[in-house]
Enzyme design. Sequence first.
Site, PDB file in Angstrom:
ATOM      1  N   GLY A  10       3.367  19.189  10.687  1.00 30.82           N
ATOM      2  CA  GLY A  10       3.033  18.049   9.842  1.00 30.82           C
ATOM      3  C   GLY A  10       2.577  16.848  10.639  1.00 30.82           C
ATOM      4  CB  ALA A  65      10.556  16.015   4.087  1.00 30.96           C
ATOM      5  CB  THR A 106      12.049   8.302   2.100  1.00 37.52           C
ATOM      6  OG1 THR A 106      11.100   7.528   1.353  1.00 37.52           O
ATOM      7  CG2 THR A 106      13.031   8.915   1.109  1.00 37.52           C
ATOM      8  CG  ASP A 107      10.210   3.483   1.263  1.00 41.59           C
ATOM      9  OD1 ASP A 107       9.934   4.678   1.489  1.00 41.59           O
ATOM     10  OD2 ASP A 107       9.393   2.697   0.755  1.00 41.59           O
ATOM     11  CE1 TYR A 130      10.105  12.717  -0.466  1.00 42.82           C
ATOM     12  CE2 TYR A 130       9.981  10.387  -1.008  1.00 42.82           C
ATOM     13  CZ  TYR A 130       9.985  11.396  -0.060  1.00 42.82           C
ATOM     14  OH  TYR A 130       9.880  11.083   1.272  1.00 42.82           O
ATOM     15  CE  LYS A 134      13.605  12.663   2.915  1.00 41.70           C
ATOM     16  NZ  LYS A 134      13.438  13.623   4.053  1.00 41.70           N
ATOM     17  CD1 TRP A 158       5.793   2.911   1.511  1.00 37.12           C
ATOM     18  CD2 TRP A 158       4.144   1.418   1.725  1.00 37.12           C
ATOM     19  NE1 TRP A 158       5.878   2.050   0.455  1.00 37.12           N
ATOM     20  CE2 TRP A 158       4.872   1.120   0.556  1.00 37.12           C
ATOM     21  CE3 TRP A 158       3.062   0.608   2.070  1.00 37.12           C
ATOM     22  CZ2 TRP A 158       4.552   0.045  -0.271  1.00 37.12           C
ATOM     23  CZ3 TRP A 158       2.748  -0.455   1.247  1.00 37.12           C
ATOM     24  CH2 TRP A 158       3.473  -0.736   0.081  1.00 37.12           C
TER      25      TRP A 158
END
Length: 299
Positions: A10, A65, A106-107, A130, A134, A158
Amino acid sequence: MKILLTGAAGQLGQALRQQLPEGIELIATSRSGGDGLLPLDLADAGACRAAVLTHRPDWVLNGGAYTAVDRAESEPELALAVNGGAPRAFAEALLETGGRLLQVSTDFVFNGQQGSPYRPEQSRDPLGAYGATKAAGEDAVEQLLAASGQGVILRTSWVIGPVGKNFALTMLRLHRERGASGQAIGVVEDQMGCPTSTATLAAACWRAITANVQETVLHWCDAGAASWFDVAVAVGELAQELGLLLQPAPVNPLTTAEYPLPAQRPSYSLLDCSSSRRALQLEPTPWRKALRQLLEAVP
């Protein structure tokens, strides 16, 4: 030091491999394997446990992920298997082998409603599938590994890079396609956060491992704040400066309501990275500078 890396094919995985520190034995995996990578399907908890028990790494760097935010609304079971099940399986196996886990998160585990940057210790409250999956992965790491100090969660936001599928490359393509004709690009301007280059994120991940950080939760993004609209405009401006296109396309601001998507996004998901920057002893890169460096590296 032996590192088991997931998601090696990735955009983050490629940056991690490019920045591999000296003295590290890397076991790089991807879902399908090939090209020097071992196959490891993160949706297969048994395979995740077996990988740890077989290789007995000092660290698992879980950079893979399920990241299709909108598709997760219709595939919640698969998203949960990858984002929640794999970290739990790694953690269970590491309790036996004694290694550590760096879980990239992640945020989107936050609801975005407080209007100020989120600190690492704040409670999770995801809006969509999502973010919920997470958050489940974070829960597993904290439940199983926090007491022993074997788990580190590194939240970011982001993520963009010079390869793969991401917002910056999509905007570059649209500027190239529409710039000459003057056809506008519509981009949401009422969601605030900060882009994070895969190059700077990879550096933070490796620093967390090589410095053997003891924090359970870290935050890392590039410096500053932006809307998606701001990033789209900057892509056009910087790409023109770099000679990647002759004329950027006009960018029209949209509200979230004017651009409906299956998954609800946090309206303000800026991460407070101050304590994490001190822990990692890394200076942040302003997001516009990181974006320029990213565009310079586009193949």
